[in-house]
Motif scaffolding. Structure first.
Motif: not given
Length: 540
Positions: A277-293
């Motif tokens: 959850q912390e990784v998701v929140d931080t990455a999206l806050a920075a506007g990063c493209q977020l992907m996951s297997v």
């Protein structure tokens, strides 16, 4: 405390080279910069990431637009080549007259010669999602559906003049011919672009998060290693101590992301729920493209979207927020609504300005710095409701008590004897100001903030920078409110007035609005605001 030493990049694990070939990446010690960021408060690090979000989002949008333009240009070129080839065969310009005769019988003269079919082909590809990301643009079945739809669009009227049989033959031959041309073009477009693009890699700087072995496996897979859209700059380990070559531990992910300037984040393997959850929140806050297997875990707070890359499924985790056409629609509504509101209320605002000047000395308008979308600062404009130059120490003391959990000491007595969390009988407020707050007319000048693009008609209320730092440390998901523009009114305002609800409740209502936005919800909030003002207006 000694800075974390940067270990040499991993180059032997599963054939992955974590750094490069980005210019200057070796000179930029990500781990050392992350250590320096530890001196900042977590809220300041998050605001730094949010300020970078617009740049990352623009970068993603530019890549999407470029991909779209290249594909459209290639499709139209392939169509032009196919049209020329069919015309040449039909007219006997190449050996094989029997083929020309058969083609002339199946395809009447003039077909594929006009711009109508080109438009139909574009619409067919657009509707079927063939301009999307990943493998969708190379999916033969999807392309066949697009060509079938494109051929049907300009052909249906011929059924009435030529009959069903000839038109059906015409249809099948055209679909197969156009499909073969488009498939061939889409299969070669990546190679052509690779030859024509500049030598310097244009991929997005990408961080991989997870166990070291899993990060190496995913980074070396065809989905990321064979696709130059991503460029691995390092991985963040979930083990403590981190493996050799890791940038650091996932507990310092926000610092490492801020220091690295990464534009994409890939989650590899299993992460515990809190870390995930912390990784998701931080990455999206920075506007990063977020992907996951793909992983078998409930992903709260994000919308997973399956995407295929080089035949491998990966999961794109999309923030439940406003995107693309929604942002455009909301901005159009804001511009039209604010313009009309200013025209209607201009006489009222002129009368209020005169009343404020006559009531007490000082300026008509009151400006105050606030935090808006992406953590950006702007100056909110209101009608002045207090005496000029008074101190706000009492308000700061009230907020501090609430944050410290001293609700009993912070609560004051409202008009009906109920506990309220605001200053009552505030002697700083002028006579006209008290009426303006009671009717919420002091908010009218914020329509100019809306026209300038700093605010929206509907959204979370903006807060002062000094309070944002406090709230972000003590209130869960407070920083998530900055995903959208601040609003003159919002979902929290129509559910509870500022003095009657806790900060945590207002944060939850604001995030609910962001994650469930619709045009109808905005209209509903505006209507409920009118009802709330008449019933018992909130004071801001």
């Amino acid at each position: 405390m000694e800075p974390v030493q940067q270990t040499p990049p991993i180059t032997a694990t599963a054939g992955v080279t974590w750094f490069g070939p980005r210019p200057g990446i070796r000179e930029r010690d990500i781990a050392a910069e992350a250590w320096h960021l530890k001196l900042d408060k977590p809220a300041e690090v998050r605001l730094r990431l949010q300020r970078r979000a617009p740049e990352n989002l623009r970068h993603h949008a530019q890549r999407a637009v470029t991909r779209f333009i290249v594909l459209v240009a290639a499709d139209m070129t392939a169509f032009a080549v196919l049209r020329a080839a069919i015309r040449s065969i039909r007219e006997g310009g190449v050996p094989g007259n029997p083929l020309g005769d058969a083609l002339s019988a199946a395809l009447p003269g003039g077909y594929l010669n006009g711009w109508q079919f080109a438009i139909a082909l574009f619409l067919g590809l657009l509707v079927t999602g063939s301009y999307g990301t990943g493998d969708r643009r190379r999916d033969a079945a999807r392309l066949l559906a697009a060509c079938a739809l494109a051929t049907a669009l300009p052909l249906w009227t011929a059924v009435w003049t030529r009959g069903l049989g000839p038109v059906l033959v015409h249809y099948l031959v055209t679909v197969l011919a156009v499909w073969a041309g488009v498939v061939a073009e889409r299969l070669t477009i990546d190679r052509v672009v690779a030859r024509l693009k500049p030598p310097a890699p244009a991929g997005m700087d990408t961080l991989f998060i997870g166990p070291a072995a899993e990060c190496a496996r995913v980074a070396a897979s065809a989905a990321f290693a064979a696709d130059d859209e991503f460029r691995a700059i390092g991985f963040v380990d979930v083990q403590d101590p981190p493996a050799r070559g890791a940038l650091g531990h996932v507990g310092d992910f926000a610092l490492l992301l801020a220091a690295s300037g990464a534009q994409a984040v890939v989650i590899c393997g299993y992460l515990p729920d809190l870390q995930f959850q912390e990784v998701v929140d931080t990455a999206l806050a920075a506007g990063c493209q977020l992907m996951s297997v793909p992983r078998a875990v409930e992903m709260a707070g994000v919308h997973p979207a399956l995407e295929w890359r080089q035949g491998q499924p990966v999961m794109q985790l999309i923030a439940p927020s406003l995107h693309g056409q929604q942002l455009l629609l909301k901005r159009v509504v804001d511009l039209v609504g604010a313009s009309l509101a200013l025209i209607v209320t201009a006489p009222v605002m002129a009368i209020l300005a005169v009343a404020i000047k006559l009531d007490s000395p000082g300026p008509v308008f009151f400006g105050q710095e606030r935090i808006g979308s992406g953590g950006r600062r702007f100056r909110v404009v209101k009608f002045r409701t207090m005496y000029d130059g008074v101190s706000d120490a009492a308000h700061r003391e009230l907020v501090t008590k609430m944050l410290q959990g001293e609700d009993g000491r912070a609560a004051q007595v409202g008009p009906a004897g109920e506990p309220v969390f605001k200053l009552t009988n505030d002697e700083r407020i002028t006579r006209v100001g008290r009426w303006l707050r009671r009717t919420s007319l002091d908010e009218l000048p914020q329509l100019f903030n809306v026209l300038r693009g700093e605010m929206s008609l509907v959204g979370p209320r903006p807060e002062r920078p000094e309070f944002v730092s406090l709230f972000d440390d003590d209130i869960d998901r407070y920083g998530d409110r900055h995903r959208v523009k601040s609003g003159i009114t919002g979902w929290a305002q129509v559910h509870g007035f500022r003095g009657q609800t806790s900060l945590a409740d207002r944060v939850e209502w604001d995030n609910f609005y962001i994650e469930n936005w619709s045009l109808w919800l905005d209209v509903k909030i505006l209507l409920l605001t009118v009802v709330a003002v008449v019933r018992r207006p909130p004071e801001d």
